[in-house]
Design a protein around this motif. Structure first.
Motif, PDB file in Angstrom:
ATOM      1  N   GLU A  70       0.842  -1.202   0.000  1.00 32.66           N
ATOM      2  CA  GLU A  70       0.000   0.000   0.000  1.00 32.66           C
ATOM      3  C   GLU A  70       0.877   1.252   0.000  1.00 32.66           C
ATOM      4  N   GLU A  71       1.948   1.215   0.757  1.00 30.57           N
ATOM      5  CA  GLU A  71       2.865   2.357   0.812  1.00 30.57           C
ATOM      6  C   GLU A  71       3.475   2.629  -0.558  1.00 30.57           C
ATOM      7  N   GLU A  72       3.886   1.581  -1.264  1.00 34.62           N
ATOM      8  CA  GLU A  72       4.439   1.753  -2.605  1.00 34.62           C
ATOM      9  C   GLU A  72       3.388   2.307  -3.564  1.00 34.62           C
ATOM     10  N   MET A  73       2.148   1.856  -3.406  1.00 33.57           N
ATOM     11  CA  MET A  73       1.082   2.347  -4.262  1.00 33.57           C
ATOM     12  C   MET A  73       0.868   3.843  -4.043  1.00 33.57           C
ATOM     13  N   GLU A  74       0.791   4.235  -2.794  1.00 35.43           N
ATOM     14  CA  GLU A  74       0.606   5.659  -2.485  1.00 35.43           C
ATOM     15  C   GLU A  74       1.776   6.487  -3.019  1.00 35.43           C
ATOM     16  N   ARG A  75       2.987   5.980  -2.868  1.00 33.12           N
ATOM     17  CA  ARG A  75       4.168   6.688  -3.348  1.00 33.12           C
ATOM     18  C   ARG A  75       4.148   6.792  -4.883  1.00 33.12           C
ATOM     19  N   GLN A  76       3.779   5.716  -5.551  1.00 34.79           N
ATOM     20  CA  GLN A  76       3.720   5.751  -7.014  1.00 34.79           C
ATOM     21  C   GLN A  76       2.685   6.773  -7.491  1.00 34.79           C
ATOM     22  N   TRP A  77       1.527   6.773  -6.862  1.00 30.50           N
ATOM     23  CA  TRP A  77       0.502   7.759  -7.246  1.00 30.50           C
ATOM     24  C   TRP A  77       1.031   9.176  -7.035  1.00 30.50           C
ATOM     25  N   ARG A  78       1.641   9.429  -5.922  1.00 29.24           N
ATOM     26  CA  ARG A  78       2.125  10.769  -5.584  1.00 29.24           C
ATOM     27  C   ARG A  78       3.299  11.183  -6.475  1.00 29.24           C
ATOM     28  N   ASP A  79       4.286  10.309  -6.608  1.00 28.58           N
ATOM     29  CA  ASP A  79       5.528  10.676  -7.274  1.00 28.58           C
ATOM     30  C   ASP A  79       5.495  10.509  -8.793  1.00 28.58           C
ATOM     31  N   TYR A  80       4.560   9.722  -9.279  1.00 28.49           N
ATOM     32  CA  TYR A  80       4.540   9.457 -10.722  1.00 28.49           C
ATOM     33  C   TYR A  80       3.226   9.912 -11.360  1.00 28.49           C
ATOM     34  N   TRP A  81       2.156   9.200 -11.113  1.00 29.75           N
ATOM     35  CA  TRP A  81       0.898   9.457 -11.819  1.00 29.75           C
ATOM     36  C   TRP A  81       0.326  10.850 -11.563  1.00 29.75           C
ATOM     37  N   MET A  82       0.506  11.369 -10.355  1.00 28.05           N
ATOM     38  CA  MET A  82      -0.073  12.669  -9.992  1.00 28.05           C
ATOM     39  C   MET A  82       0.980  13.781  -9.912  1.00 28.05           C
ATOM     40  N   ASN A  83       2.132  13.564 -10.482  1.00 27.34           N
ATOM     41  CA  ASN A  83       3.237  14.518 -10.394  1.00 27.34           C
ATOM     42  C   ASN A  83       3.235  15.471 -11.593  1.00 27.34           C
ATOM     43  N   PRO A  84       2.911  16.752 -11.392  1.00 26.17           N
ATOM     44  CA  PRO A  84       2.896  17.689 -12.517  1.00 26.17           C
ATOM     45  C   PRO A  84       4.294  18.006 -13.056  1.00 26.17           C
ATOM     46  N   TYR A  85       5.338  17.666 -12.312  1.00 27.99           N
ATOM     47  CA  TYR A  85       6.713  17.936 -12.727  1.00 27.99           C
ATOM     48  C   TYR A  85       7.415  16.686 -13.261  1.00 27.99           C
ATOM     49  N   LEU A  86       6.648  15.688 -13.616  1.00 31.06           N
ATOM     50  CA  LEU A  86       7.209  14.404 -14.035  1.00 31.06           C
ATOM     51  C   LEU A  86       8.181  14.544 -15.210  1.00 31.06           C
ATOM     52  N   TYR A  87       7.905  15.460 -16.131  1.00 36.34           N
ATOM     53  CA  TYR A  87       8.724  15.561 -17.337  1.00 36.34           C
ATOM     54  C   TYR A  87       9.397  16.923 -17.505  1.00 36.34           C
ATOM     55  N   GLY A  88       9.708  17.570 -16.406  1.00 35.40           N
ATOM     56  CA  GLY A  88      10.441  18.822 -16.535  1.00 35.40           C
ATOM     57  C   GLY A  88      10.220  19.749 -15.364  1.00 35.40           C
ATOM     58  N   GLU A  93      -0.148  20.935 -17.190  1.00 28.45           N
ATOM     59  CA  GLU A  93      -1.505  21.217 -16.732  1.00 28.45           C
ATOM     60  C   GLU A  93      -2.354  19.945 -16.651  1.00 28.45           C
ATOM     61  N   GLN A  94      -1.831  18.861 -17.181  1.00 25.65           N
ATOM     62  CA  GLN A  94      -2.470  17.557 -17.054  1.00 25.65           C
ATOM     63  C   GLN A  94      -1.429  16.585 -16.511  1.00 25.65           C
ATOM     64  N   LEU A  95      -1.901  15.546 -15.875  1.00 25.39           N
ATOM     65  CA  LEU A  95      -1.013  14.582 -15.238  1.00 25.39           C
ATOM     66  C   LEU A  95      -1.005  13.271 -16.019  1.00 25.39           C
ATOM     67  N   ALA A  96      -0.004  12.464 -15.773  1.00 21.13           N
ATOM     68  CA  ALA A  96       0.101  11.176 -16.461  1.00 21.13           C
ATOM     69  C   ALA A  96      -1.130  10.308 -16.227  1.00 21.13           C
ATOM     70  N   VAL A  97      -1.729  10.390 -15.058  1.00 18.82           N
ATOM     71  CA  VAL A  97      -2.925   9.588 -14.776  1.00 18.82           C
ATOM     72  C   VAL A  97      -4.065   9.958 -15.723  1.00 18.82           C
ATOM     73  N   TYR A  98      -4.169  11.212 -16.122  1.00 22.83           N
ATOM     74  CA  TYR A  98      -5.238  11.641 -17.031  1.00 22.83           C
ATOM     75  C   TYR A  98      -5.058  10.971 -18.388  1.00 22.83           C
ATOM     76  N   SER A  99      -3.849  11.076 -18.886  1.00 26.02           N
ATOM     77  CA  SER A  99      -3.534  10.532 -20.195  1.00 26.02           C
ATOM     78  C   SER A  99      -3.663   9.005 -20.211  1.00 26.02           C
ATOM     79  N   PHE A 100      -3.079   8.347 -19.215  1.00 26.62           N
ATOM     80  CA  PHE A 100      -3.132   6.882 -19.223  1.00 26.62           C
ATOM     81  C   PHE A 100      -4.548   6.379 -18.934  1.00 26.62           C
TER      82      PHE A 100
END
Length: 142
Positions: A70-88, A93-100
């Motif tokens: 569960e901790e890894e899941m929460e971290r992945q959501w926070r640091d990857y899918w919901m991270n607006p700075y993922l690519y720079g 204005e959109q997050l990876a979770v929206y696109s995927f």
């Protein structure tokens, strides 16, 4: 696993049905309208589809194996899918979770229609087999 998969539905469906998003495997709703209305970041996120898909598949495998906490899941959501700075350094204005999410649920809509989307929304474990049956060129290991 259902909680993980459901996380992609909310914004993914909004992007599909409200923004005329054109994904890698999901097609826009209205061909006569320009794609990605109000969502220029979709083009950036689409370039990372392979990466998103690989992470999703690996995570689903680990959830099934019981090796994803569960901790890894929460971290992945926070640091990857919901991270607006993922690519720079500039926030998207959109997050990876929206696109995927658009790719997952949008592909299902494109191939099977709205009833299948509702079925997958209420039974998220069915998303994988339904997506795989869509024959979009990508297979999520079951």
């Amino acid at each position: 696993m259902e909680r993980y998969i459901t996380g992609f539905a909310w914004e993914g469906l909004a992007v599909k049905f409200c923004n005329n998003a054109e994904g890698v495997v999901s097609r826009r709703m209205e061909r006569e309208l320009p794609p990605d209305l109000g969502v220029p970041a979709i083009r950036i996120l689409n370039r990372h589809f392979e990466e998103h898909f690989a992470l999703f598949c690996e995570t689903v495998r680990r959830i099934k194996d019981g090796t994803f906490t569960e901790e890894e899941m929460e971290r992945q959501w926070r640091d990857y899918w919901m991270n607006p700075y993922l690519y720079g350094e500039e926030p998207l204005e959109q997050l990876a979770v929206y696109s995927f999410g658009n790719e997952l649920y949008g592909c299902i809509y494109d191939h099977f229609g709205l009833d299948a989307v509702y079925e997958c929304f209420y039974h998220p474990a069915q998303v994988i087999s339904c997506f795989n049956r869509a024959a979009c060129g990508y297979i999520i290991p079951e």
